[in-house]
Enzyme design. Structure first.
Site, PDB file in Angstrom:
ATOM      1  CB  VAL A 259      11.335  -2.315   2.680  1.00 27.13           C
ATOM      2  CG1 VAL A 259      10.297  -0.935   3.155  1.00 27.13           C
ATOM      3  CG2 VAL A 259      12.201  -2.650   2.655  1.00 27.13           C
ATOM      4  CB  ALA A 260      10.451  -0.147  -3.132  1.00 27.37           C
ATOM      5  CD  GLU A 264       6.814  -1.299   3.960  1.00 28.19           C
ATOM      6  OE1 GLU A 264       6.611   0.322   3.656  1.00 28.19           O
ATOM      7  OE2 GLU A 264       6.632  -2.064   2.577  1.00 28.19           O
ATOM      8  CG  ASP A 306     -37.681 -14.951  16.229  1.00 29.58           C
ATOM      9  OD1 ASP A 306     -38.711 -15.726  15.657  1.00 29.58           O
ATOM     10  OD2 ASP A 306     -38.278 -15.237  17.244  1.00 29.58           O
ATOM     11  CD  GLU A 650       7.594   1.557  -5.602  1.00 23.80           C
ATOM     12  OE1 GLU A 650       8.486   0.638  -4.849  1.00 23.80           O
ATOM     13  OE2 GLU A 650       7.060   2.613  -5.490  1.00 23.80           O
TER      14      GLU A 650
END
Length: 874
Positions: A259-260, A264, A306, A650
């Protein structure tokens, strides 16, 4: 029962009656997307695969009796989900505010006059005025219809427009959601909102927003990173078990590391960045109708626009008239004094062949036709009087393919035919010059001369007949040329500056107009699109097979040829933004990568087909929107650099720590706390960074370039290596000196990542985004709270540090800041040197330019997807 009985008078409803009916019948809205409730948003957050992994880890941790780590994991889930729900609600509110700004308008008769109101205020019994390009806003029955053709494909699927008339015995009903492709009409509203045909269909549908292409690509990236992180964390688990660490602890640590390692919070940050970016564009008068346009704008390479009202002021003024007596300048005689009868007749018949209205409050109608009415009034023509004297009985409305308009009026015992349009279109209908003085030839030459001076030229012709032909087309034969009217529409003061800004940003401006080639070139040269040697490509040349990418000026272009031009550029690898305002611009707006419509001047069809609506009708707003798109994309890459570098560091700390004698470098709760503080508040703050200096002096990013391309992956790894080295170095020093090394590692890892976040700022001005400094300061304060606040210290299993230890760990955050800045300088210097290397020695590869491709696109990769329409989600 027909709603015709609800009509108060030919003047329409009164404001008081309209208000009463609005309360009785409700607003004219259908099929609004259902807003997701807070419980539903929470459920969506909890279904995220990474959150599910963390919940599983919390359950497993509780089963092992480690309630402290389980509590931290639960806290991380609550905080992440709360932030995600908050960001989603902010994004919803931003999109709803934009939808209100983009609400369609309707032209109605109220209180004896005509006015425009928001379409949701329409009520049954309202008198609705429709013209070419309008989307019918409610079910209605026709009271007047002139050459009316309705496109009912949205309801019936029928691709051929249907003719309508006001005869109750025939097809006189029109439905909400259909399109007026030709003619004009007055109708009485019979049903609104959910009671209309469109409303009944919309009730069966469930409209839900889809993720943007960038969001889908990043979600896929997250899954890939999660897979890589799981594999690496398996290695961490194995190493821990081999070193005799408890199996439960290593399992929890490995799952927490997954998760780190993956940011997320990225999907929530991106959604908020896109939505708030769209709201920021709205403040700059660019209303985003489809969220993917925000991310696509940053890579636009061609701006097709245009002329009238876009590059020019749109405030047209008739300045020169040409009759058999020669040329006359109207501006020299504002009171009409000294003008001969030929000029007065010319302007009188131009006012008859005209659908505009002059009122005390406002001028309604096409700007060209308004200019003709003002010119007629300036020479003493009573416009309302001549319209009463010669009432209109039939008409052939203006059509882009015919380039002219014809009206038939009752004149005593006979009928008067009036025609106006492009000189060549009118001259084709003229009879042989009865006086044989060559007036038609002289007029044709004069029209070309006026066009080279930048005027828009119209020809006017008339014919007197005893009866109205059975076939209206026969009324356009054998008309007599009265003369020419030259209308000035000078370039806007900022047009040249805006287009120079486009060119500096690597965007090639392209002018597409139905005007004369000489008029187009004159304007194009004045605003910097063309030089003296450039020529315009005409519609006939396109039909003959001319390459549309070899010119920047296109004249006498039919509506379907605009699609051809857009497709030619897209096939060549360009990302095209198309600016349009007419009903016939709809297909080209849809085929372009970014469709841009005018908010005031544009038809409802153009606005609904567009991705971006310019509330101020200024092409400069497109440039501002492009800058905003580049800012948002740069901030996405900034967050990826920050989040991925932190996650990778990490993983490296956990992988390399055991080899340096650290059995368990960080506990699961500590990893999650670091992740929460760095990827949460600080990550959101990075999304608010302003545009980088010089962002509009660089070419757009290549269409096929990955969001992690252009060296981002390498930069992530370099910064991750710096964070890892600093964090493990502090831990090694603390371990050797018998200090609380794990707490020092915990603080240093967070401080270095926060230093990188501050170093990733777009500029050197600290006040440009104070939120980032506040976020970084708050995050670091929470890190210190994890050391000194007893409840958090117990949860995170940390030890208090001395003042010296804390200062050293915190000061090393500067290393992260320096690493970003030094890396940016070295990379920039290397890129500058690379420009001067021989092509064969350059580090970056460029694709070979296709033969005949414009210089702007050489060296750019082309995308197979670029030849197809935008993603379904857009």
């Amino acid at each position: 029962m027909t709603q015709r009985a609800l009509i108060d008078s030919a003047d329409g409803l009164t404001s008081e009656e309209a208000t009463r009916r609005l309360q009785e019948f409700g607003p004219n809205t259908v099929g609004q997307p259902r807003r997701r409730s807070v419980p539903s948003s929470i459920a969506v957050q909890l279904r995220d695969p990474l959150i599910l992994v963390l919940l599983a880890a919390a359950v497993l941790t509780s089963a092992t009796g480690d309630f402290t780590d389980a509590a931290v994991m639960g806290l991380v889930v609550v905080v992440n989900s709360s932030v995600g729900v908050w960001q989603e609600l902010r994004a919803q509110r931003a999109i709803e505010a934009l939808s209100a700004l983009a609400a369609p308008l309707a032209r109605v008769r109220r209180d004896g006059g005509e006015s425009q109101i928001p379409a949701y205020e329409l009520v049954p019994g309202e008198l609705l005025v429709l013209s070419e390009g309008d989307i019918v806003p409610a079910d209605a029955e026709l009271l007047e219809a002139h050459a009316l053709l309705i496109d009912e494909a949205a309801l019936t699927g029928e691709s051929v427009p249907v003719g309508k008339s006001a005869d109750p015995s025939h097809d006189f009903a029109i439905s909400a959601g259909t399109v007026v492709v030709k003619g004009r009409a007055v109708a009485v509203v019979t049903a609104t909102g959910r009671h209309s045909a469109l409303g009944r269909i919309a009730a069966l549908l469930d409209s839900r927003s889809q993720p943007t292409p960038l969001q889908r690509r990043l979600a896929q990236l997250g899954r890939v990173l999660a897979g890589v992180a799981v594999a690496l964390c398996g290695v961490v688990l194995l190493l821990g078990l081999l070193r005799g660490q408890p199996a439960e602890q290593m399992v929890i640590t490995s799952i927490s590391l997954v998760v780190a390692a993956v940011p997320e919070s990225l999907p929530a940050v991106i959604t908020l960045s896109l939505a708030l970016g769209a709201r920021q564009m709205a403040r700059r008068h660019a209303i985003v109708r489809r969220l993917p346009a925000v991310e696509t704008l940053g890579s636009v390479t061609v701006l097709a626009t245009d002329k009238t009202g876009t590059l020019t002021t749109g405030q047209m003024r008739a300045e020169v008239v040409y009759t058999r007596d020669g040329a006359h300048t109207l501006s020299e005689r504002p009171d009409g004094g000294g003008l001969d009868c030929a000029v007065a007749d010319l302007l009188t018949f131009a006012a008859l062949c005209n659908d505009a209205q002059l009122t005390d409050d406002a001028h309604l109608g096409d700007p060209t036709e308004i200019a003709l009415l003002l010119a007629a009034s300036s020479v003493g023509v009573d416009v309302a009087g001549v319209r009463r004297r010669w009432p209109r009985v039939a008409e052939i409305p203006f059509d882009s393919s015919r380039s002219r308009m014809t009206t038939i009026h009752r004149a005593g015992n006979g009928f008067l035919t009036c025609m106006k349009g492009a000189p060549e279109a009118v001259l084709r209908c003229c009879a042989t010059d009865p006086d044989s003085d060559g007036f038609a030839v002289r007029a044709h030459a004069q029209a070309a001369t006026l066009a080279t001076e930048g005027y828009r030229v119209l020809a006017v012709a008339v014919a007197h007949r005893d009866h109205v032909p059975l076939e209206l087309d026969d009324a356009e034969r054998q008309v007599a040329l009265l003369g020419l009217i030259a209308i000035a529409d000078p370039p806007k003061e900022n047009a040249a500056q805006t287009l120079r800004a486009c060119q500096r940003a690597g965007i090639r401006p392209v002018l597409i107009t139905g005007d004369h080639a000489e008029t187009a070139l004159a304007i194009a040269r004045r605003v910097g699109i063309a030089s003296g040697k450039d020529v315009a490509i005409t519609g006939r040349q396109l039909e003959a097979g001319f390459d549309a990418t070899t010119s920047s000026v296109f004249a006498r272009i039919a509506p379907e040829q605009k699609v051809q031009i857009v497709e030619a550029w897209r096939t060549g690898g360009a990302i095209v933004a198309m600016v349009g305002d007419g009903v016939n611009d709809g297909p080209a707006l849809r085929r372009a990568d970014i469709g841009v419509a005018m908010g005031h001047r544009g038809t409802e069809v153009a606005r609904q087909a567009a991705d971006l609506v310019l509330a101020d009708d200024e092409v400069a707003t497109v440039v501002s929107a492009v800058e905003e798109g580049r800012r948002i994309y740069a901030n996405v890459r900034r967050f990826l650099t920050f989040g991925l570098a932190g996650g990778a560091s990490e993983i490296l700390v956990m992988l390399l720590g055991p080899f340096l004698g650290f059995a368990l470098p960080l506990r699961a709760a500590q990893i999650l706390w670091v992740n929460l503080l760095t990827h949460g508040l600080t990550g959101v703050a990075l999304g608010a960074e302003p545009a980088e200096p010089g962002s509009m002096s660089r070419p757009p990013r290549p269409p096929r370039e990955s969001v992690l391309g252009d060296g981002l992956w390498a930069r992530v790894l370099r910064l991750a290596a710096v964070i890892t080295a600093v964090a493990l170095g502090v831990a090694a020093w603390g371990h050797a000196s018998e200090r609380p090394w794990q707490s020092m590692l915990f603080v240093t890892l967070t401080a270095t990542q926060l230093g990188i976040a501050v170093g990733l700022r777009a500029g050197s001005n600290l006040r440009s985004n104070p939120f980032l400094l506040y976020a970084a300061t708050t995050s670091f304060a929470l890190v210190l709270a994890g050391l000194y606040a007893a409840p958090l210290r117990e949860l995170l299993d940390t030890e208090p540090l001395t003042w010296t230890e804390t200062t050293i760990a915190a000061a090393l955050g500067v290393v992260g800041w320096l690493a970003v800045r030094v890396d940016a300088v070295v990379t920039s210097r290397r890129d500058r040197q690379d420009r001067f290397r021989p092509t064969a020695l350059r580090r970056t590869k460029t694709s070979r330019a296709r033969p005949g491709m414009p210089h702007l696109l050489r060296g750019r990769s082309t995308s197979p997807e670029s030849t197809e329409r935008r993603d379904v989600s857009s």
